[in-house]
Write an enzyme that holds these catalytic residues in place. Structure first.
Site, short mmCIF file in Angstrom:
data_model
loop_
_atom_site.label_atom_id
_atom_site.label_comp_id
_atom_site.label_asym_id
_atom_site.label_seq_id
_atom_site.Cartn_x
_atom_site.Cartn_y
_atom_site.Cartn_z
N ASN A 95 0.83 -1.23 0.00
CA ASN A 95 0.00 0.00 0.00
C ASN A 95 0.85 1.27 0.00
O ASN A 95 0.80 2.10 0.90
CB ASN A 95 -1.01 -0.01 1.16
N HIS A 147 -6.73 -8.60 4.63
CA HIS A 147 -7.07 -7.65 5.70
C HIS A 147 -8.58 -7.79 5.89
O HIS A 147 -9.36 -7.15 5.19
CB HIS A 147 -6.70 -6.23 5.28
N ASP A 182 3.14 -5.67 12.06
CA ASP A 182 2.34 -4.68 11.33
C ASP A 182 2.92 -3.28 11.60
O ASP A 182 2.19 -2.32 11.87
CB ASP A 182 0.85 -4.73 11.69
N GLY A 202 -2.24 2.94 12.54
CA GLY A 202 -0.91 2.35 12.42
C GLY A 202 0.00 2.70 13.57
O GLY A 202 -0.05 3.82 14.09
O1 DOR Z 1 -2.96 -0.05 11.41
C1 DOR Z 1 -2.79 -0.29 10.23
N1 DOR Z 1 -2.05 0.53 9.45
N2 DOR Z 1 -3.34 -1.36 9.69
C2 DOR Z 1 -3.29 -1.62 8.37
O2 DOR Z 1 -3.78 -2.64 7.95
C3 DOR Z 1 -2.69 -0.64 7.45
C4 DOR Z 1 -1.65 0.12 8.16
C5 DOR Z 1 -1.07 1.28 7.39
O3 DOR Z 1 -0.74 1.12 6.21
O4 DOR Z 1 -0.87 2.33 7.99
#
Ligand code: DOR
Length: 428
Positions: free
Chosen positions: A94, A179, A305, A324
């Protein structure tokens, strides 16, 4: 030059090994493990009082390159991995542009070869632009070296497309990482739905949003016979669905993050955006179920993660902050403190879930210390007492939900392909 790791407690679950021994590394490979090895013309790593384990593998990292280098890049993210004792990371797709073609996979791999401090495997997108509408060229990306495929951050809601994705990926024996969160049910929510969200006045995301998505994904994995991997499992219901599916022989595997195993939604109290993650931190009941899942093997691996965001991005009203949290520099310490020292996981189980198991799952040539194997090694100090301080991170993101927490245990060294890349927390 050869490297000799002296006097450590060598723990390798893949060969049932747990003994004080010396480990000789030669030409980037494990050459010998023995009670006492004499070395001449060797660099010595004194591991007395430390654990020598196969290199830790994080199958879920966001390196943010290309496109979001203000949050992280290959160099800073892999230095963060080395500092935290992690010798391989898988980077998520991403980015901007999204990694959804073989050219982008090749370009990224070329930059990784030049800049990375640890091994990096590239995850390609399942759908073009992560839009969930049209399949990306997974076959070409696999040929260019993509390890697996994921639209992480987004659930592929269209069941016809997800079915095709599973069928397509299984043609070249690749895993789809999902996801799993029903976005229609999660929409408008910013944290776990429950007592804490009510008290804070923050709209919630029910656990059912994850359960529904995991159920659908499993049904399609069963229909296609393809390999499905469920990312960052956070609910009791999802753990149970995966447990039942595995018992039926469905090819489903799963991961849990360190934060979903050690924090509850109370970490959000005070509108703490450092603890705003997707899926959201849940209640103790869910945390307990996820831990049980990891313990009994329903959940195969533990990941970080690692999802860095800048201070500026996070320093906003709770609902506007991106999801995140960083994890590469804290995962081993938090796992040792909250999972190993508490007796939830044995050391062997922890090393399995964070090294041997991800290697098995994604068919990597690492995750063990067998003679002739690639010399990726993580050295652990099980009892080092220290305080987590984000400002000291190598990651560009200094925000952590574990800020100020005292921890017992830390990575004391990291060796990648026979070369020391970190010693005592300093990346070399
Ligand atoms: O907390 C998250 N942040 N979960 C995710 O699945 C994506 C990620 C992000 O890209 O910041």
């Amino acid at each position: 030059m050869n490297l000799l790791i002296k006097n450590g407690r060598v723990v390798d679950p893949s060969q049932g090994l747990d003994a004080i021994a010396d480990v000789l590394i030669s030409d980037g490979k494990i050459a010998k493990i023995d009670g006492h090895i004499e070395g001449s013309n060797v660099e010595v790593f004194d591991a007395k009082g430390l654990v020598v384990a196969p290199g830790f593998i994080d199958a879920h990292t966001h390196l943010r390159e290309p496109g979001y280098e203000g949050k992280e890049d290959i160099e800073s993210g892999t230095k963060a991995a080395a500092a935290g004792g992690i010798t391989t990371v898988f980077c998520m797709a991403n980015t901007d542009p999204v990694i959804d073609s073989s050219i982008l996979v090749s370009g990224l791999k070329e930059r990784i070869a030049r800049k990375a401090a640890v091994n990096v495997e590239v995850i390609g997108a399942v759908t073009k632009g992560l839009k969930g509408e049209e399949l990306a060229e997974m076959g070409d990306m696999a040929e260019a070296g993509a390890i697996a495929f994921s639209d992480d951050g987004r659930w592929i809601a269209n069941s016809r497309i997800f079915r095709s994705a599973l069928e397509y990926a299984s043609a070249f024996d690749k895993i789809i990482i999902s996801h799993a969160e029903d976005e229609t049910l999660a929409a408008g929510g910013y944290m776990n739905e429950g007592l804490t969200s009510t008290k804070l006045g923050i709209p919630g995301i029910p656990a059912a949003a994850e359960d529904i998505a995991v159920a659908r994904d499993i049904i399609l994995a069963e229909l296609t016979g393809a390999r499905l991997h469920v990312a960052h499992v956070s609910t009791k219901g999802a753990v149970e669905l995966i447990r039942q599916a595995k018992a039926r022989g469905v090819k489903v595997t799963a991961e849990a993050t360190v934060h979903h195993m050690t924090l509850t939604d109370s970490a959000v109290v005070g509108y703490n955006t450092a603890a705003k993650v997707s899926p959201p931190l849940r209640t103790a009941e869910h945390v307990e179920a996820v831990r049980r899942g990891v313990k009994d093997g329903t959940i195969d691996i533990i990941v970080t993660d690692h999802a860095p965001h800048s201070f500026k991005d996070k320093d906003v009203e709770f609902r506007y902050a991106p999801n995140g949290a960083v994890g590469l520099e804290t995962s081993i310490a938090v796992a040792l403190t909250d999972l190993y020292h508490t007796g939830i996981l044995t050391l062997e189980e922890m090393i399995d879930r964070m090294s041997a198991a991800p290697s098995r799952l994604f068919s990597l040539d690492r995750g063990n210390l067998k003679i002739g194997s690639r010399a990726d090694v993580t050295i652990l100090d099980l009892n080092k007492e220290w305080t987590i301080e984000g400002r000291k991170f190598y990651s560009k993101s200094k925000l952590t939900p574990f800020e100020g927490k005292r921890r017992r245990g830390k990575a004391a060294g990291a060796i990648v392909n026979g070369k020391i890349v970190m010693k005592d927390g300093i990346v070399l």
